[in-house]
Write an enzyme that holds these catalytic residues in place. Sequence first.
Site, PDB file in Angstrom:
ATOM      1  N   LYS A  38      51.801  22.393   0.420  1.00 29.71           N
ATOM      2  CA  LYS A  38      51.095  23.660   0.208  1.00 29.71           C
ATOM      3  C   LYS A  38      49.721  23.634   0.896  1.00 29.71           C
ATOM      4  CE  LYS A  38      49.147  22.070  -4.183  1.00 29.71           C
ATOM      5  NZ  LYS A  38      49.057  22.259  -5.639  1.00 29.71           N
ATOM      6  N   TYR A 264      17.834  28.166   8.217  1.00 26.27           N
ATOM      7  CA  TYR A 264      17.567  29.331   7.385  1.00 26.27           C
ATOM      8  C   TYR A 264      16.667  28.987   6.207  1.00 26.27           C
ATOM      9  CZ  TYR A 264      21.177  32.104   9.757  1.00 26.27           C
ATOM     10  OH  TYR A 264      21.910  32.797  10.675  1.00 26.27           O
TER      11      TYR A 264
END
Length: 367
Positions: A38, A264
Amino acid sequence: MGNIKETTLEIDLSALAHNFNFLKSRLQKKTRFLAVVKAFAYGSDTVAVAQKLEQLGADYLAVAYTQEGILLREAEITLPILVLHPQPINFGKIIEHGLEPNMYSPRILKLFIQEAKSQKQSDYPVHIKFNTGLNRLGFWESDINHIIGQLKDQKAIKVKCILSHLAASEDANEREFSLGQIQTFQKIATELSEKLGYMPLRHMLNTSGILNYPEAQFEMVRSGIGLYGFGNNPEIDKELQPVASLKTVISQLHKIEPNETVGYNRAFVSGGYRMTATLPIGHADGIGRQYGNGKASVLVHGKKAPIIGNVCMDMVMIDVTDIDCKEGDEVLIFGKELSAETFADSANTISYELLTAISQRVKRSII
């Protein structure tokens, strides 16, 4: 080092084979092996991994969602494929592609029987999941009579497997709880089989279960994270090989002066002259903001370089002041020399989350 020209996830199929054979060596000869593929085979490459597992002799595959199973069928994978968390809207597609749904509630069972009948199916294989303590999905022990009631007087579906899931198989402190779950599952399986008139295949153990509870192998086991190189145990990790290595390159070097800031919100403030390197990888690629501001480090020429400042969407900056490097040089985010478990742990998360978060825009390279 040095052959990578852009951010690349290398997927080593020989490591996958090594891990598969190691886990198989812990099983009795007759125990079947279900490989969990998965989430893009835990963030790697679903099709390449599934094809290799089929070739290695896996007996079964499992995915979480229907679309993941369809992808494997379209790639001509012929092994039986269990869909662990199917939704009713996809039941038609499940039957169309020959996938085996996990029946986990009265609603799901009723609706799937209706769909199988409407498609004139006979003995369509399903798995019945029982909740023995994880409290996530599954029927209760008290639902057995309801299940039998739903199954009688119909020939559309047949119970091929029954399963459950251990809640804390890697935790030695929870051994008593795990043994209790195993005992409950055995009791459920016995009661259900008596009422069905046959014993379906049983599967309960995950990777840590295979390693810690060999007596509960039943007819089949399920392994996910172990196949990809992690055993939730430092001793076992030594026996396994990481399948995925995430590598990138230095885009640009910057000389930073004292009291300058990087990134940032000016999150990193230089205490002196520093050399930084900017890498073309960021939180859109799966390296989340939690790894920034000195939490995680990467390897440049075998030396640790901390991530500084805030992780950006497409870039991170690292401190390479004491490392002799140049633009274009290769950088290891995680792999054989720096475990994904170690990298994840630095930000208080787990290898599963880090691996499965690697974005599909990152180039995959199959080795």
